[in-house]
Design a protein around this motif. Structure first.
Motif, PDB file in Angstrom:
ATOM      1  N   PRO A  79       4.052   1.936 -10.637  1.00  0.00           N
ATOM      2  CA  PRO A  79       2.788   1.691 -11.206  1.00  0.00           C
ATOM      3  C   PRO A  79       2.308  -0.064 -11.246  1.00  0.00           C
ATOM      4  O   PRO A  79       1.151  -0.419 -11.292  1.00  0.00           O
ATOM      5  CB  PRO A  79       2.592   2.296 -12.360  1.00  0.00           C
ATOM      6  CG  PRO A  79       4.283   2.472 -12.581  1.00  0.00           C
ATOM      7  CD  PRO A  79       4.968   2.501 -11.300  1.00  0.00           C
TER       8      PRO A  79
ATOM      9  N   ASP B 148       1.043  -1.194  -0.063  1.00  0.00           N
ATOM     10  CA  ASP B 148       0.134  -0.005   0.000  1.00  0.00           C
ATOM     11  C   ASP B 148       0.720   1.201   0.043  1.00  0.00           C
ATOM     12  O   ASP B 148       0.486   2.294  -0.621  1.00  0.00           O
ATOM     13  CB  ASP B 148      -0.888  -0.124   1.298  1.00  0.00           C
ATOM     14  CG  ASP B 148      -2.294  -0.330   0.742  1.00  0.00           C
ATOM     15  OD1 ASP B 148      -2.572  -0.429  -0.377  1.00  0.00           O
ATOM     16  OD2 ASP B 148      -3.064  -0.580   1.678  1.00  0.00           O
TER      17      ASP B 148
ATOM     18  N   LYS C  36       0.960  -0.810  -7.472  1.00  0.00           N
ATOM     19  CA  LYS C  36      -0.221  -0.109  -7.693  1.00  0.00           C
ATOM     20  C   LYS C  36      -1.467  -0.899  -8.535  1.00  0.00           C
ATOM     21  O   LYS C  36      -2.468  -1.183  -7.879  1.00  0.00           O
ATOM     22  CB  LYS C  36      -0.296   1.321  -8.264  1.00  0.00           C
ATOM     23  CG  LYS C  36      -1.864   2.162  -8.130  1.00  0.00           C
ATOM     24  CD  LYS C  36      -1.480   3.318  -8.664  1.00  0.00           C
ATOM     25  CE  LYS C  36      -2.936   4.360  -8.590  1.00  0.00           C
ATOM     26  NZ  LYS C  36      -2.858   5.626  -9.081  1.00  0.00           N
TER      27      LYS C  36
ATOM     28  N   SER D 128      -4.608  -3.003  -6.682  1.00  0.00           N
ATOM     29  CA  SER D 128      -6.025  -2.726  -7.157  1.00  0.00           C
ATOM     30  C   SER D 128      -6.602  -3.846  -7.646  1.00  0.00           C
ATOM     31  O   SER D 128      -7.989  -4.071  -7.383  1.00  0.00           O
ATOM     32  CB  SER D 128      -5.810  -1.504  -8.402  1.00  0.00           C
ATOM     33  OG  SER D 128      -5.234  -2.087  -9.335  1.00  0.00           O
TER      34      SER D 128
ATOM     35  N   ASP E 236      -9.220   7.115  -5.383  1.00  0.00           N
ATOM     36  CA  ASP E 236      -8.139   6.336  -5.914  1.00  0.00           C
ATOM     37  C   ASP E 236      -8.361   4.605  -5.529  1.00  0.00           C
ATOM     38  O   ASP E 236      -8.059   3.834  -6.300  1.00  0.00           O
ATOM     39  CB  ASP E 236      -6.765   6.816  -5.266  1.00  0.00           C
ATOM     40  CG  ASP E 236      -5.479   5.860  -6.173  1.00  0.00           C
ATOM     41  OD1 ASP E 236      -5.597   6.133  -7.434  1.00  0.00           O
ATOM     42  OD2 ASP E 236      -4.764   5.622  -5.561  1.00  0.00           O
ATOM     43  N   THR E 237      -8.619   4.597  -4.607  1.00  0.00           N
ATOM     44  CA  THR E 237      -9.107   3.064  -3.887  1.00  0.00           C
ATOM     45  C   THR E 237     -10.494   2.668  -3.900  1.00  0.00           C
ATOM     46  O   THR E 237     -10.886   1.399  -3.577  1.00  0.00           O
ATOM     47  CB  THR E 237      -8.511   2.886  -2.285  1.00  0.00           C
ATOM     48  OG1 THR E 237      -9.407   4.021  -1.790  1.00  0.00           O
ATOM     49  CG2 THR E 237      -7.222   3.374  -2.365  1.00  0.00           C
TER      50      THR E 237
ATOM     51  N   ARG F 172       2.822   1.544  -3.419  1.00  0.00           N
ATOM     52  CA  ARG F 172       1.998   1.772  -4.777  1.00  0.00           C
ATOM     53  C   ARG F 172       1.984   3.436  -5.466  1.00  0.00           C
ATOM     54  O   ARG F 172       1.825   3.366  -6.383  1.00  0.00           O
ATOM     55  CB  ARG F 172       0.475   1.299  -4.537  1.00  0.00           C
ATOM     56  CG  ARG F 172      -0.261   2.344  -3.561  1.00  0.00           C
ATOM     57  CD  ARG F 172      -1.640   1.748  -3.552  1.00  0.00           C
ATOM     58  NE  ARG F 172      -2.422   2.447  -2.470  1.00  0.00           N
ATOM     59  CZ  ARG F 172      -2.801   3.606  -2.587  1.00  0.00           C
ATOM     60  NH1 ARG F 172      -2.900   4.229  -3.994  1.00  0.00           N
ATOM     61  NH2 ARG F 172      -3.590   4.144  -1.530  1.00  0.00           N
ATOM     62  N   ARG F 173       2.300   3.865  -4.461  1.00  0.00           N
ATOM     63  CA  ARG F 173       2.602   5.596  -4.861  1.00  0.00           C
ATOM     64  C   ARG F 173       3.885   5.739  -5.856  1.00  0.00           C
ATOM     65  O   ARG F 173       3.647   6.691  -6.456  1.00  0.00           O
ATOM     66  CB  ARG F 173       2.567   6.445  -3.820  1.00  0.00           C
ATOM     67  CG  ARG F 173       1.307   6.388  -2.767  1.00  0.00           C
ATOM     68  CD  ARG F 173       1.361   7.373  -1.454  1.00  0.00           C
ATOM     69  NE  ARG F 173       0.330   7.289  -0.863  1.00  0.00           N
ATOM     70  CZ  ARG F 173      -0.576   8.228  -1.001  1.00  0.00           C
ATOM     71  NH1 ARG F 173      -0.336   9.119  -2.177  1.00  0.00           N
ATOM     72  NH2 ARG F 173      -1.759   8.370  -0.243  1.00  0.00           N
TER      73      ARG F 173
END
Length: 899
Positions: A56, A49, A59, A63, A496-497, A52-53
């Motif tokens: 990609p 988590d 991320k 997801s 975003d989530t 992920r910033r």
């Protein structure tokens, strides 16, 4: 965030397997496989988590796990819905339909497990770096950057009093080594304040040696010890290089033992840092100090429980404007002036910063590099969020550090606060019940979920992620609010989530995969339907433009709702089909125009909160007694009698079925007679509107209340001009948790025995008729009483006396409507520390002890509609005493008015 989603689902799956073991036995293998895979993935999600910033690929992987977890939850919940729906139909084909639904469930879970295998394979193939399992508390998650403070001392505004207070704590006080902490949300200027105090000449001269170390989220103990050693000037570079952590720490401690030292630990995030560093900061009882800055108040209290942390507040409107001008026009000067044509735009920009220095400095710095024209400033105003979110040192980036540092169980709670409208004051009792209904609160031993949730709320306050708006009589948080920029952060992260979506109008079409939808105040919609996901779980509406056809559309289309909040919506009816929403746990109809609850409400067997206060509902269907999981029930109206057919079908229904109730507020009726009420042993709050019928049918009520020893608040009241006689109550000597007692109505006699009152009573409200004796004789002996409101209608009491030693804890005294009262005498030594005093509508009062008005801590004073003689007497008070009275009466605009 994905970690929280998976954790909530796994707990839900565990509960379901235990409750529906027989029903799910045919799919047990696939369900167990799903559970095992998600549990393994959950172990990696904490670090994923955070990463992920920056990556990609991670991320995408996070997801995919989130989406497949949502899919699994939908499959399970839809199966339970369809099974319940079939059970309402014909019994002839029920067995066949059950088998078909179970076969369909098995097929869908198999598909999900196949998806999970592909996600696992993709991670192995495309994500070369292996994600570590969740780190130990004293280890550090990667990608946490060390940032210097953005607010430079040259631009400091509004911290002079803060600096004075912190400086006093460093220089004065006990000789023991004290730990002084400066706490507050990111961007408030904690480091700037600490630097200002640290560099102060008086502070520098008071201590033998000084050291400043920047801790942050990423640190090693040896590096921090090395930093202190270098700054206090011990050991050579060669000696230091050869020492391990323990040797370095011991050498430092030996040196500091003989010194009066000041050490600043800037940007502390964890207690572990203090546990390991504090060992080397000796207490030589010579006035040494450690100064900590942290976003988390608990860290300061942990390091030194005896020293109250210094909490920074937001800048005022004037201070914000001053800082803004200094940053743009004349850095370091007190004479910055804004051109008149830019002033209105500038003040709009500053208003959006909410008094947060970091945001003001970021935007001020941006505007200082731009043309000083209205067009240029208007462009910045139109894109404020974008500008605050750019770059590694962006405002939202700094605030996001606090979010990323939170444990998974807090992240969902924090994001949920972003559902509420901007600048709104959020009732915490409502917020906690929503958290529980959403499944955010995990089991913690034998504690009830609401208590765990209250701890989460307090932790968010300590972490400076939400602010306290109001506290109740016992110090608990009654309402809270969210800073605009933290709300922007929550909304950004939620989108975003796919945690929630918010819209200004129902005309908007929500994304197919949205789980929670909130509608804020907007223009009147012409939509006849709500176009949203069939997987929608929560619908919370704050728009008064809501229409009933939208509600009908919602219940027909969305079958998996968990939360339906329609408070203040202008709706007149609830469709009978509401009973199909078997997953519903929270239903709020408060302050709507609804006149009737459908009997199908009894089918909502998972419902935890049902709130229909301040509606037009007069008759409540007896089917509410079927809601065995109900924890909070608030409403008005009379519960209808159970029909003969329903008794034959379901057996007798009564309030004693609701053994999970913690809060109950209803109009009195046959339900509160007999022994049923006394079986609600989990009840903490009881509010009953007493009626004429209840006066004659109250057998067993007092005995039942006697058994409710978990009660924390009890309120009995009557409405209207005719005050009915309240039931006789037995002594509350066993109610050790009962802190608030409110009685409004006619009493058979005033309870003048001290044993009648709960031993730990904090707040007492008496609005009663036919009181003929001075109640202070008894009430002043209550040892813990802090709040007292007396409204003794038609009382014949002419004189009240508070004797010396009485009311030692009382902070608030309100006397209202005492028509015959002529004197209030407060003897020396009585009521030593009142903060609020209100005396209203006592037109015959001629004597009031002046000493009571001159107590040093008196903050609020209101005297209204007293005798002209008394008001004239008070107006003649001169000198220092008059100043004290005037100060108290003016703090919050209280008026002193003669009748």
């Amino acid at each position: 965030m994905a970690e929280s989603i998976v954790t909530v689902f796994l707990e839900k799956l565990t509960d379901l397997l235990s409750q529906e073991a027989f029903l799910l036995s045919r799919v047990e293998e696939q369900v167990n496989l799903l559970s095992i895979d998600l549990e393994w993935m959950r172990q990696f999600l904490k670090d994923a988590d955070a990463k992920r910033r920056y990556d990609p690929r991670i991320k995408l992987w996070v997801s995919q796990i989130r989406d497949v977890t949502y899919d699994a939850e939908d499959v399970i919940d839809r199966f339970m819905f369809e099974m319940n729906h079939q059970q309402q139909g014909s019994l002839k084909c029920l067995k066949f339909l059950k088998l078909r639904l179970v076969h369909k469930l098995e097929s869908r879970i198999r598909e999900i497990n196949t998806k999970i295998e592909k996600i696992k394979a993709a991670k192995s193939t495309f994500i070369v770096e292996t994600l570590p399992a969740a780190s130990w508390p004293n280890e550090v998650v990667p990608h946490r950057e060390r940032r210097a403070p953005i607010v430079e001392e040259v631009n400091v505004v509004g911290i002079q009093e803060d600096a004075k207070s912190v400086k006093q704590k460093l220089l004065n006080g006990e000789m023991r080594r004290a730990v002084v902490s400066i706490v507050g949300m990111g961007g408030l200027g904690k480091t700037t304040l600490a630097k200002k105090v640290y560099n102060d000449n008086d502070v520098q001269q008071c201590f033998d040696c000084h050291a400043w170390i920047y801790v942050s989220q990423e640190y090693t103990i040896r590096e921090l010890l090395l930093g202190v050693a270098v700054r206090v000037g011990i050991l050579s570079e060669e000696e230091r290089s050869k020492m391990n952590e323990s040797d370095l720490g011991n050498s430092l401690r030996d040196y500091l033992t003989t010194k009066k030292y000041l050490i600043v630990m800037d940007d502390m995030w964890r207690n572990e840092a203090w546990d390991r560093l504090g060992l080397y900061f000796p207490d030589s009882v010579n006035g040494s100090r450690v100064l900590i800055t942290s976003r988390n108040k608990q860290i300061g209290l942990y390091a030194d429980p005896q020293t109250i942390p210094h909490e920074l507040s937001f800048l005022t409107e004037e201070e914000s404007w001053e800082l803004f001008l200094k940053k743009i026009f004349l850095a370091g000067s007190a004479n910055a002036v804004c051109p008149r044509e830019l002033e209105e735009l500038g003040k709009k920009i500053v208003a959006n910063c909410g008094g947060l220095p970091l945001a003001i400095v970021v935007l001020g710095g941006l505007l200082s590099r731009k043309e000083k024209t209205p067009l240029s400033w208007q462009k910045v105003l139109d894109s404020l969020t974008w500008h605050l979110n750019q770059g590694p040192d962006s405002c939202l980036g700094v605030l996001a550090l606090s979010y990323n540092d939170m444990p998974y169980y807090l992240k969902s709670c924090f994001l949920y606060c972003g559902l509420f409208p901007e600048d709104s004051e959020i009732r915490t009792d409502k917020l906690i019940r929503l958290w529980v209904a959403e499944g955010f609160i995990q089991r913690r031993g034998e504690e009830i979920a609401e208590d765990v949730a209250e701890d989460h709320l307090q932790e968010l306050v300590h972490r400076s992620m939400i602010q306290v708006a109001a506290r109740s009589f016992d110090g608990r948080v009654m309402s809270c609010r969210m800073h605009d920029l933290l709300r922007d952060l929550a909304i950004s992260e939620a989108k975003d989530t796919k945690f929630f979506e918010g819209y200004e109008s129902i005309d908007s079409t929500s994304p197919v995969s949205v789980r929670r939808l909130t509608i804020h105040q907007g223009k009147k919609t012409n939509s006849k339907h709500l176009h949203t996901s069939r997987s929608l779980r929560s619908f919370i509406c704050f728009s008064v433009c809501f229409q009933e056809n939208i509600l009908r559309s919602l219940h027909r289309r969305v079958k998996l709702l968990t939360v339906l909040d329609l408070e203040r919506m202008p709706i007149n009816t609830i469709p009978e089909g509401i009973g199909e929403l078997i997953h519903l746990k929270y239903l709020c109809l408060r302050r709507t125009r609804i006149k009737r609850l459908p009997s199908s409400i009894g089918r909502l067997t998972n419902l935890q909160t049902l709130d229909f206060q301040s509606t037009f509902i007069e008759i409540i269907p007896s089917t509410i007694w079927k809601l065995h999981h109900l924890r909070h029930l608030y409403g008005r109206g009379v519960v209808s009698s159970q029909s003969v057919i329903d008794k034959c079908r379901n057996g007798p229904l009564s309030v004693d079925h609701l053994t999970n109730l913690q809060s109950l507020g209803l109009r009195a009726g046959s339900w509160c007679c007999g022994e049923g009420l006394g079986k609600l042993t989990e009840l903490r709050e009881l509010i009953i509107e007493w009626t004429k019928m209840a006066q004659t049918k109250n057998h067993g009520f007092s005995e039942s209340v006697k058994k409710l020893t978990a009660l924390q608040s009890l309120r009995l009241y009557t409405l209207g001009a005719e005050m009915f006689t309240l039931p006789h109550l037995m002594p509350f000597s066993d109610h050790t948790y009962l802190y608030h007692l409110s009685l409004r109505g006619r009493l058979e006699r005033f309870p003048d025995e001290i044993e009648f009152y709960p031993p730990n009573l904090i707040s007492l409200e008496l609005e009663c008729w036919n009181i003929e004796q001075d109640p202070m004789v008894t009430l002043e002996k209550l040892p813990n009483l802090r709040f007292l409101i007396l409204s003794l209608c038609y009382s014949m009491v002419k004189k009240m006396v508070c004797t010396s030693g009485g009311f030692q804890q009382l902070e608030t005294l309100t006397l209202w409507g005492l028509k015959e009262l002529e004197e209030l005498i407060v003897e020396e030594g009585a009521m030593p520390d009142p903060k609020d005093l209100v005396i209203e509508t006592c037109p015959k009062m001629k004597r009031l002890s002046h000493g009571l008005l001159q107590r040093k801590n008196l903050q609020h004073l209101k005297l209204y509609d007293l005798s002209p003689e008394l008001m004239d007497e008070l107006s003649l008070i001169e000198g220092e005493d008059r100043e004290k009275i005037c100060l108290a009466t003016s703090i919050h605009g209280w008026r002193r008015t003669a009748s």
